[in-house]
Design a protein around this motif. Structure first.
Motif, short mmCIF file in Angstrom:
data_model
loop_
_atom_site.label_atom_id
_atom_site.label_comp_id
_atom_site.label_asym_id
_atom_site.label_seq_id
_atom_site.Cartn_x
_atom_site.Cartn_y
_atom_site.Cartn_z
N ALA A 136 0.95 -1.47 -0.44
CA ALA A 136 -0.10 -0.47 -0.09
C ALA A 136 1.13 0.78 -0.60
O ALA A 136 1.84 0.88 0.73
CB ALA A 136 -0.73 0.11 1.24
N SER A 137 0.27 2.55 -0.78
CA SER A 137 1.24 4.00 -0.75
C SER A 137 0.34 4.66 -0.78
O SER A 137 -1.52 4.99 -1.14
CB SER A 137 2.30 3.68 -2.03
OG SER A 137 1.72 3.25 -3.06
N GLY A 138 0.45 6.03 -0.43
CA GLY A 138 -0.76 7.57 -0.20
C GLY A 138 -0.69 7.06 0.69
O GLY A 138 0.10 7.23 1.87
N ARG A 139 -2.00 7.22 1.14
CA ARG A 139 -2.60 7.76 2.41
C ARG A 139 -3.03 6.48 3.82
O ARG A 139 -3.70 6.41 4.12
CB ARG A 139 -3.52 8.60 2.59
CG ARG A 139 -3.74 10.31 1.98
CD ARG A 139 -4.71 10.44 1.37
NE ARG A 139 -5.35 11.66 2.42
CZ ARG A 139 -6.69 12.51 2.88
NH1 ARG A 139 -7.20 12.21 1.83
NH2 ARG A 139 -6.56 12.89 4.29
N THR A 140 -1.78 5.97 3.91
CA THR A 140 -1.50 4.58 4.36
C THR A 140 -2.31 4.76 5.96
O THR A 140 -2.57 4.16 6.70
CB THR A 140 -0.40 3.38 4.34
OG1 THR A 140 0.86 4.72 5.16
CG2 THR A 140 -0.72 3.80 2.91
N ALA A 141 -2.01 5.91 6.66
CA ALA A 141 -2.29 6.06 7.43
C ALA A 141 -4.07 6.17 8.18
O ALA A 141 -4.46 6.46 9.24
CB ALA A 141 -1.72 7.45 8.07
N GLY A 142 -4.76 6.16 6.87
CA GLY A 142 -6.07 6.56 7.40
C GLY A 142 -6.26 4.37 7.21
O GLY A 142 -7.67 4.71 7.39
N ILE A 143 -5.97 4.19 6.70
CA ILE A 143 -6.21 2.56 7.14
C ILE A 143 -7.18 2.07 8.06
O ILE A 143 -6.18 2.03 9.09
CB ILE A 143 -5.11 1.73 6.22
CG1 ILE A 143 -4.35 1.65 4.92
CG2 ILE A 143 -5.87 -0.03 6.36
CD1 ILE A 143 -3.98 0.77 4.52
N ARG A 144 -7.84 1.78 7.73
CA ARG A 144 -8.89 0.93 8.92
C ARG A 144 -8.85 -0.22 9.27
O ARG A 144 -9.57 -1.09 10.00
CB ARG A 144 -9.64 1.71 9.35
CG ARG A 144 -9.84 3.40 9.71
CD ARG A 144 -9.09 3.02 11.25
NE ARG A 144 -8.61 4.97 11.03
CZ ARG A 144 -7.83 5.14 11.38
NH1 ARG A 144 -6.72 4.63 11.16
NH2 ARG A 144 -7.79 6.71 11.98
N GLY A 145 -9.18 -0.87 7.59
CA GLY A 145 -9.20 -2.40 8.10
C GLY A 145 -8.95 -2.56 6.42
O GLY A 145 -8.17 -2.06 5.59
N MET A 146 -7.94 -3.67 6.64
CA MET A 146 -7.38 -4.58 4.97
C MET A 146 -8.09 -5.63 5.02
O MET A 146 -8.29 -6.64 5.93
CB MET A 146 -5.78 -4.76 6.09
CG MET A 146 -4.69 -3.25 6.13
SD MET A 146 -3.12 -3.95 7.05
CE MET A 146 -4.53 -3.48 8.61
N TYR A 147 -8.30 -6.19 3.41
CA TYR A 147 -8.81 -7.63 3.67
C TYR A 147 -8.50 -8.01 2.03
O TYR A 147 -7.79 -7.22 0.86
CB TYR A 147 -10.33 -6.11 2.68
CG TYR A 147 -10.89 -5.80 4.11
CD1 TYR A 147 -11.29 -5.07 4.80
CD2 TYR A 147 -12.11 -7.12 4.49
CE1 TYR A 147 -11.68 -4.12 5.66
CE2 TYR A 147 -12.90 -6.14 5.23
CZ TYR A 147 -12.73 -5.11 5.57
OH TYR A 147 -13.65 -4.78 6.49
N TRP A 148 -8.92 -9.28 1.89
CA TRP A 148 -7.97 -10.20 0.85
C TRP A 148 -9.25 -10.19 0.05
O TRP A 148 -10.79 -11.10 1.32
CB TRP A 148 -7.19 -11.02 1.45
CG TRP A 148 -5.63 -10.39 0.78
CD1 TRP A 148 -5.54 -10.20 2.21
CD2 TRP A 148 -5.34 -10.58 0.33
NE1 TRP A 148 -3.84 -10.61 2.12
CE2 TRP A 148 -3.67 -10.37 1.08
CE3 TRP A 148 -4.86 -10.38 -1.48
CZ2 TRP A 148 -2.69 -9.62 0.03
CZ3 TRP A 148 -4.10 -9.48 -2.33
CH2 TRP A 148 -2.81 -9.82 -0.92
#
Length: 115
Positions: free
Chosen positions: A24-36
């Protein structure tokens, strides 16, 4: 917005293993959930695994006990370890990030499991 890039797909025999990565790149600080997610030919896209900030991992019944989702410390890369693969696991696998501002997808990586 977050940009996502999957890698690690390929062709494997039934019973084998693969490890998918999502960068992931960009605004990664805002990631709240990671999915596959995955999408098999002729079928709808389905969630395979998820990892929420502050929460544990969750899996669809079809892969529970065989797949494992994990992330690095910076939470800008996550993985899907897939063991005991079956032909029905064949499909295009996508990583997905839910952030404070967006719901972003990668381009997908093909996983093919031969019998």
């Amino acid at each position: 917005q977050v940009q996502l890039a999957e890698s690690g797909g390929g062709l494997v025999q039934a019973g084998g293993s693969l490890r998918l990565s999502c960068a992931a790149s960009g605004r990664t600080a805002g990631i709240r959930g990671m999915y596959w997610y995955r999408q098999a030919p002729g079928k709808q896209r389905e969630m395979v695994a998820r990892l929420a900030t502050g929460g544990g991992a969750d899996y669809t019944d079809a892969v529970r006990g065989r797949f494992a989702i994990s992330t690095n410390k910076a939470r800008n890369r996550w993985y899907l370890q897939m063991d005991s693969l079956k032909p029905e696991d064949t499909g295009v696998y996508y990583c997905n990030a839910v952030t404070n501002w967006s719901n972003d997808w990668g381009q997908g990586t093909q996983v093919t499991v031969s019998s």
